[in-house]
Design a protein around this motif. Structure first.
Motif, PDB file in Angstrom:
ATOM      1  N   THR A   1      -4.932 -12.885 -57.302  1.00 54.55           N
ATOM      2  CA  THR A   1      -5.430 -11.511 -57.339  1.00 54.55           C
ATOM      3  C   THR A   1      -4.386 -10.483 -57.740  1.00 54.55           C
ATOM      4  OG1 THR A   1      -5.039 -11.288 -54.953  1.00 54.55           O
ATOM      5  CG2 THR A   1      -7.243 -11.982 -55.651  1.00 54.55           C
ATOM      6  N   ASP A   2      -3.102 -10.769 -57.541  1.00 52.12           N
ATOM      7  CA  ASP A   2      -2.076  -9.795 -57.916  1.00 52.12           C
ATOM      8  C   ASP A   2      -1.442 -10.091 -59.278  1.00 52.12           C
ATOM      9  OD1 ASP A   2      -0.418 -11.930 -57.332  1.00 52.12           O
ATOM     10  OD2 ASP A   2       0.535 -10.982 -55.611  1.00 52.12           O
TER      11      ASP A   2
ATOM     12  N   ASP B   1       0.650 -12.411 -60.317  1.00 50.62           N
ATOM     13  CA  ASP B   1       2.058 -12.820 -60.380  1.00 50.62           C
ATOM     14  C   ASP B   1       2.234 -14.297 -60.748  1.00 50.62           C
ATOM     15  OD1 ASP B   1       1.313 -14.088 -58.040  1.00 50.62           O
ATOM     16  OD2 ASP B   1       2.899 -13.208 -56.818  1.00 50.62           O
ATOM     17  N   ARG B   2       1.118 -14.973 -61.050  1.00 49.15           N
ATOM     18  CA  ARG B   2       1.119 -16.390 -61.433  1.00 49.15           C
ATOM     19  C   ARG B   2       1.571 -17.309 -60.299  1.00 49.15           C
ATOM     20  NH1 ARG B   2       3.348 -17.328 -67.287  1.00 49.15           N
ATOM     21  NH2 ARG B   2       2.235 -19.248 -66.861  1.00 49.15           N
ATOM     22  N   ARG B   3       1.413 -16.838 -59.089  1.00 43.39           N
ATOM     23  CA  ARG B   3       1.684 -17.631 -57.885  1.00 43.39           C
ATOM     24  C   ARG B   3       0.523 -17.404 -56.926  1.00 43.39           C
ATOM     25  NH1 ARG B   3       7.703 -15.266 -57.379  1.00 43.39           N
ATOM     26  NH2 ARG B   3       8.531 -16.291 -59.217  1.00 43.39           N
ATOM     27  N   ILE B   4       0.162 -18.434 -56.206  1.00 42.89           N
ATOM     28  CA  ILE B   4      -0.934 -18.337 -55.251  1.00 42.89           C
ATOM     29  C   ILE B   4      -0.352 -18.414 -53.846  1.00 42.89           C
ATOM     30  CG2 ILE B   4      -3.136 -19.306 -54.502  1.00 42.89           C
ATOM     31  CD1 ILE B   4      -3.115 -18.455 -57.475  1.00 42.89           C
ATOM     32  N   THR B   5      -0.574 -17.372 -53.065  1.00 45.23           N
ATOM     33  CA  THR B   5      -0.136 -17.375 -51.674  1.00 45.23           C
ATOM     34  C   THR B   5      -1.222 -18.023 -50.812  1.00 45.23           C
ATOM     35  OG1 THR B   5      -1.149 -15.237 -51.197  1.00 45.23           O
ATOM     36  CG2 THR B   5       1.147 -15.217 -52.004  1.00 45.23           C
ATOM     37  N   LEU B   6      -0.872 -18.337 -49.587  1.00 48.67           N
ATOM     38  CA  LEU B   6      -1.863 -18.897 -48.668  1.00 48.67           C
ATOM     39  C   LEU B   6      -3.018 -17.927 -48.481  1.00 48.67           C
ATOM     40  CD1 LEU B   6      -2.854 -21.101 -46.784  1.00 48.67           C
ATOM     41  CD2 LEU B   6      -1.379 -20.144 -44.996  1.00 48.67           C
ATOM     42  N   THR B   7      -2.727 -16.637 -48.392  1.00 44.97           N
ATOM     43  CA  THR B   7      -3.776 -15.626 -48.234  1.00 44.97           C
ATOM     44  C   THR B   7      -4.736 -15.651 -49.414  1.00 44.97           C
ATOM     45  OG1 THR B   7      -2.304 -14.230 -46.927  1.00 44.97           O
ATOM     46  CG2 THR B   7      -4.213 -13.152 -47.936  1.00 44.97           C
TER      47      THR B   7
END
Length: 70
Positions: free
Chosen positions: A54-55, A57-63
């Motif tokens: 969603t942001d 940044d090409r990374r997926i957080t746990l959230t």
């Protein structure tokens, strides 16, 4: 899209997050996808990245992962 419980999502996230840094990077997704038929719980990886990051940044957080799957 398949729904998971929070515990299931956390377990799958931990499995994909190979370096344990709390973020799923595209390389980790690629590696996981190659080992699991190109999908995360039935969702194609490209679809997953578009929907979950969603942001941008090409990374997926746990959230982000939980928001997509739970």
């Amino acid at each position: 899209m398949s729904k998971m419980t929070e515990a299931q999502a956390e377990a799958v996230f931990a499995e994909i997050d190979a370096d344990g840094n709390g973020e799923i990077r595209l390389r980790e997704l690629r590696d996981y996808g190659q080992a699991n038929g190109g999908a995360v719980d039935g969702v194609k990886l490209a679809e997953f990245v578009r929907g979950a990051d969603t942001d941008g940044d090409r990374r997926i957080t746990l959230t982000e992962f939980k928001a997509f799957f739970v």
